[in-house]
Design a protein around this motif. Structure first.
Motif, PDB file in Angstrom:
ATOM      1  N   TYR A  88      -2.209   3.132  35.224  1.00 51.84           N
ATOM      2  CA  TYR A  88      -0.915   2.699  35.765  1.00 51.84           C
ATOM      3  C   TYR A  88      -0.354   3.623  36.845  1.00 51.84           C
ATOM      4  O   TYR A  88       0.251   3.155  37.797  1.00 51.84           O
ATOM      5  CB  TYR A  88       0.127   2.512  34.644  1.00 51.84           C
ATOM      6  N   LEU A  90       2.263   5.517  36.924  1.00 57.01           N
ATOM      7  CA  LEU A  90       3.708   5.439  37.075  1.00 57.01           C
ATOM      8  C   LEU A  90       4.327   6.803  36.785  1.00 57.01           C
ATOM      9  O   LEU A  90       3.732   7.646  36.112  1.00 57.01           O
ATOM     10  CB  LEU A  90       4.298   4.410  36.101  1.00 57.01           C
ATOM     11  N   ASN A  99       9.936   3.020  40.429  1.00 55.18           N
ATOM     12  CA  ASN A  99       8.479   3.049  40.513  1.00 55.18           C
ATOM     13  C   ASN A  99       7.954   1.998  41.484  1.00 55.18           C
ATOM     14  O   ASN A  99       7.036   2.267  42.256  1.00 55.18           O
ATOM     15  CB  ASN A  99       7.860   2.838  39.122  1.00 55.18           C
ATOM     16  N   ALA A 143       9.997   3.931  32.823  1.00 56.05           N
ATOM     17  CA  ALA A 143       8.613   3.477  32.729  1.00 56.05           C
ATOM     18  C   ALA A 143       7.990   3.817  31.384  1.00 56.05           C
ATOM     19  O   ALA A 143       7.152   3.070  30.877  1.00 56.05           O
ATOM     20  CB  ALA A 143       7.796   4.083  33.865  1.00 56.05           C
ATOM     21  N   ARG A 151       3.687  -2.061  31.962  1.00 55.52           N
ATOM     22  CA  ARG A 151       3.399  -0.989  32.921  1.00 55.52           C
ATOM     23  C   ARG A 151       2.422  -1.473  33.992  1.00 55.52           C
ATOM     24  O   ARG A 151       2.569  -1.151  35.174  1.00 55.52           O
ATOM     25  CB  ARG A 151       2.838   0.232  32.184  1.00 55.52           C
ATOM     26  N   ARG A 158       4.330  -2.765  42.534  1.00 57.22           N
ATOM     27  CA  ARG A 158       4.356  -1.624  43.461  1.00 57.22           C
ATOM     28  C   ARG A 158       3.297  -1.789  44.548  1.00 57.22           C
ATOM     29  O   ARG A 158       3.568  -1.554  45.736  1.00 57.22           O
ATOM     30  CB  ARG A 158       4.109  -0.328  42.691  1.00 57.22           C
TER      31      ARG A 158
END
Length: 291
Positions: A88, A90, A99, A143, A151, A158
């Motif tokens: 992920y 993050l 994020n 997150a 996630r 993103r």
């Protein structure tokens, strides 16, 4: 759109990770990379965006020779390649919205990103993307309060905030349960169709690759040993890729009918599951910025 010609990677230890990779990926195609651990799948993806430096060959994204870029020109080219990570990637202490907005780092620079000073149009697009991936209720959540599937949805949003031409997806379902894995693969497939994105997905789950990819490329010991349609992936070819196994007795994946809605809006019908044998599965926002 993306062309790899004679791409190889040899590490300083002398180990060869990739040998003479020849691939061409057209716009809008979803390609799955399969193969045993250590076959070079992650290395290939990372050579495309130069997180790993290839030691030979050419990688072209449209009319740009990626292997010859450095500095600001390489950073600019990376905007066109959205990366979705297995773990992920993050920032746990930041909110979901923050994020997602970090996907604008290649456009606004470090300090504007650090100070949460994002263009208003980027903030508006982040809202739209979070709605699309099924997380409009989680904008202000940290997150580290999210499930694995949530996630991964943040990571997808993103990557899309970069407005990429190509998605590079590294084992997106490795840490997810079977139902969530199918939902995430379906979401990636739908988003690629909606945005005419090409995608390379490194995935261990052959059943998911057969169901959701347009094309499958099999790697073994850093070399391509299969490149074709999911329906062409026979038990004999699986043996070539992975080694000897009784592939014909592997269970078929569950029907979609038993799945509940993932919360994300569905716009594209997912491809029909292939019939070939399967391998075993393993906000707060102020004007112009996020607070």
């Amino acid at each position: 759109m993306l062309t790899l010609t004679g791409v190889g990677k040899r590490y300083p230890t002398g180990d060869r990770a990739l040998t003479d990779i020849q691939l061409s990926l057209p716009k809008g195609q979803v390609m799955a990379l399969i193969g045993p651990s250590g076959a070079g799948k992650s290395t290939l993806i990372r050579c495309v965006n130069r997180l790993v430096e290839p030691t030979q060959g050419s990688i072209r994204l449209e009319d740009v020779e990626l292997t010859k870029l450095s500095g600001s020109r390489l950073r600019h080219a990376r905007r066109s390649m959205g990366m979705i990570f297995q773990e992920y990637a993050l920032v746990d202490r930041l909110s979901v919205m923050e994020n997602v907005l970090s996907g604008q780092l290649g456009y606004v620079g470090f300090w504007r990103s650090f100070l949460r000073r994002y263009p208003q149009e980027a903030v508006a697009e982040a809202f739209r993307l979070l709605e699309r991936v099924g997380l409009p209720h989680a904008i202000d959540k940290r997150a580290d309060a999210l499930s694995g599937g949530q996630r991964q949805r943040v990571g997808i949003a993103r990557a899309l905030l970069q407005s990429p031409k190509l998605l590079l997806v590294d084992e997106p379902t490795a840490s997810l349960d079977p139902k969530t894995s199918r939902q995430i693969m379906r979401l990636i497939r739908e988003l690629c169709a909606e945005r005419e994105l090409a995608a390379i997905i490194n995935i261990h789950d052959v059943a998911l690759a057969q169901q959701f990819a347009d094309r499958i490329v099999g790697l073994r010991a850093g070399e391509i040993v299969f490149d074709g349609k999911p329906s062409d992936l026979t038990s004999e070819m699986l043996t070539t890729i992975y080694g000897e196994e009784d592939w014909d007795t592997t269970p078929e994946p569950a029907d979609d009918d038993d799945e509940e809605s993932s919360g994300a809006t569905s716009h594209v019908t997912s491809p029909q599951a292939a019939t070939a044998p399967h391998a075993p599965r393993q906000n707060r926002l102020a004007s112009g910025g996020a607070q």
